[in-house]
Design a protein around this motif. Structure first.
Motif, PDB file in Angstrom:
ATOM      1  N   ILE A  25       0.605  -0.749   0.133  1.00  0.00           N
ATOM      2  CA  ILE A  25      -0.114   0.517  -0.133  1.00  0.00           C
ATOM      3  C   ILE A  25       1.145   1.121  -0.225  1.00  0.00           C
ATOM      4  O   ILE A  25       1.950   1.256   0.605  1.00  0.00           O
ATOM      5  N   VAL A  26       0.148   1.844  -0.679  1.00  0.00           N
ATOM      6  CA  VAL A  26       1.278   3.656  -1.660  1.00  0.00           C
ATOM      7  C   VAL A  26       0.296   4.690  -0.987  1.00  0.00           C
ATOM      8  O   VAL A  26      -0.492   4.666  -1.096  1.00  0.00           O
ATOM      9  N   ARG A  27       1.520   5.723  -0.186  1.00  0.00           N
ATOM     10  CA  ARG A  27       0.745   6.884  -0.238  1.00  0.00           C
ATOM     11  C   ARG A  27       1.700   8.161  -0.285  1.00  0.00           C
ATOM     12  O   ARG A  27       2.934   7.981  -0.559  1.00  0.00           O
ATOM     13  N   VAL A  28       1.697   9.160  -1.845  1.00  0.00           N
ATOM     14  CA  VAL A  28       2.347  10.470  -1.503  1.00  0.00           C
ATOM     15  C   VAL A  28       2.285  11.792  -0.748  1.00  0.00           C
ATOM     16  O   VAL A  28       0.982  11.620  -1.517  1.00  0.00           O
ATOM     17  N   TYR A  29       3.584  11.894  -0.202  1.00  0.00           N
ATOM     18  CA  TYR A  29       2.954  13.013   0.374  1.00  0.00           C
ATOM     19  C   TYR A  29       3.953  14.324   0.039  1.00  0.00           C
ATOM     20  O   TYR A  29       4.821  13.815  -0.353  1.00  0.00           O
ATOM     21  N   ASP A  33       8.543  22.317   0.641  1.00  0.00           N
ATOM     22  CA  ASP A  33      10.320  22.042   1.152  1.00  0.00           C
ATOM     23  C   ASP A  33      10.692  20.374   0.889  1.00  0.00           C
ATOM     24  O   ASP A  33      10.477  19.981   1.680  1.00  0.00           O
ATOM     25  N   TYR A  34      11.476  20.759   0.360  1.00  0.00           N
ATOM     26  CA  TYR A  34      12.753  19.568   0.934  1.00  0.00           C
ATOM     27  C   TYR A  34      12.594  18.281   2.374  1.00  0.00           C
ATOM     28  O   TYR A  34      12.479  17.783   2.748  1.00  0.00           O
ATOM     29  N   LEU A  35      13.176  20.060   3.109  1.00  0.00           N
ATOM     30  CA  LEU A  35      13.023  19.385   4.486  1.00  0.00           C
ATOM     31  C   LEU A  35      12.013  19.091   5.181  1.00  0.00           C
ATOM     32  O   LEU A  35      12.365  18.345   6.396  1.00  0.00           O
ATOM     33  N   HIS A  36      10.872  19.891   4.400  1.00  0.00           N
ATOM     34  CA  HIS A  36       9.610  19.434   5.408  1.00  0.00           C
ATOM     35  C   HIS A  36       9.270  17.758   5.236  1.00  0.00           C
ATOM     36  O   HIS A  36       8.987  17.304   6.046  1.00  0.00           O
ATOM     37  N   GLY A  37       9.611  17.979   4.185  1.00  0.00           N
ATOM     38  CA  GLY A  37       9.255  16.161   3.542  1.00  0.00           C
ATOM     39  C   GLY A  37      10.497  15.536   4.408  1.00  0.00           C
ATOM     40  O   GLY A  37      10.573  14.409   5.176  1.00  0.00           O
ATOM     41  N   VAL A  38      11.960  15.891   4.632  1.00  0.00           N
ATOM     42  CA  VAL A  38      12.829  15.082   5.585  1.00  0.00           C
ATOM     43  C   VAL A  38      12.582  15.414   7.155  1.00  0.00           C
ATOM     44  O   VAL A  38      12.605  13.665   7.743  1.00  0.00           O
ATOM     45  N   ASN A  39      11.429  15.679   7.634  1.00  0.00           N
ATOM     46  CA  ASN A  39      11.637  15.583   8.635  1.00  0.00           C
ATOM     47  C   ASN A  39       9.910  15.220   8.958  1.00  0.00           C
ATOM     48  O   ASN A  39      10.171  14.112   9.728  1.00  0.00           O
ATOM     49  N   PHE A  40       8.985  14.857   7.830  1.00  0.00           N
ATOM     50  CA  PHE A  40       8.205  13.862   7.960  1.00  0.00           C
ATOM     51  C   PHE A  40       9.182  12.536   7.808  1.00  0.00           C
ATOM     52  O   PHE A  40       8.349  11.572   9.133  1.00  0.00           O
ATOM     53  N   ILE A  59      12.500   9.326  -0.059  1.00  0.00           N
ATOM     54  CA  ILE A  59      12.650  11.359  -0.023  1.00  0.00           C
ATOM     55  C   ILE A  59      12.492  11.854  -1.023  1.00  0.00           C
ATOM     56  O   ILE A  59      13.917  11.728  -1.778  1.00  0.00           O
ATOM     57  N   ARG A  60      11.491  12.234  -1.985  1.00  0.00           N
ATOM     58  CA  ARG A  60      12.377  13.174  -3.245  1.00  0.00           C
ATOM     59  C   ARG A  60      11.732  15.100  -3.136  1.00  0.00           C
ATOM     60  O   ARG A  60      11.722  15.003  -1.477  1.00  0.00           O
ATOM     61  N   PHE A  61      12.412  15.590  -4.055  1.00  0.00           N
ATOM     62  CA  PHE A  61      12.350  16.436  -3.809  1.00  0.00           C
ATOM     63  C   PHE A  61      10.196  17.201  -3.614  1.00  0.00           C
ATOM     64  O   PHE A  61      10.247  17.277  -4.254  1.00  0.00           O
TER      65      PHE A  61
END
Ligand SMILES: C[C@H](O)[C@H](O)[C@H]1CNC2=NC(N)=NC(=O)C2=N1
Length: 103
Positions: A25-29, A33-40, A59-61
């Motif tokens: 099962i897959v979800r893309v959030y 910006d990039y660092l918000h994704g890293v923190n998530f 983790i992508r841009f």
């Protein structure tokens, strides 16, 4: 360890915004910006360690992809559905339901 779910059980249990792709099962959030994704991704990793159930985190841009399956069972189990629900609730709690998580 939970047993593999049937197709109907998966369809019924899958949180909205998540997709089934074969045995995952897959979800893309998406993020502002990039660092918000890293923190998530860090938050998801902490949930995974607490639950001892580990997703693939890509983790992508400005986006993070979460892929869940139960390797020990070779498919999708309640552990995957519950992890997806937990991630959704944590992300919603922190962002009021929008994807650009301000962690
Ligand atoms: C030995 C086995 O790897 C552990 O029981 C846990 C660790 N994390 C795991 N994570 C996932 N996604 N599936 C598993 O089957 C799993 N098993």
């Amino acid at each position: 360890m939970a047993d593999r779910l049937s197709d109907d059980e998966i369809a019924e249990g899958l949180p909205s915004s998540w997709q089934r792709e074969g045995d995952e099962i897959v979800r893309v959030y998406e993020f502002t910006d990039y660092l918000h994704g890293v923190n998530f991704a860090q938050m998801v990793g902490e949930i995974a360690e607490a639950q001892f159930h580990h997703p693939e985190i890509i983790i992508r841009f400005k986006e993070v992809e979460i892929r869940l399956t139960t390797h020990d069972e070779g498919g999708i189990t309640d552990a995957d559905i519950e992890m997806a629900e937990f991630i959704e609730s944590e992300q919603t709690a922190q962002t009021g339901g929008i994807d650009d998580v301000e962690l």
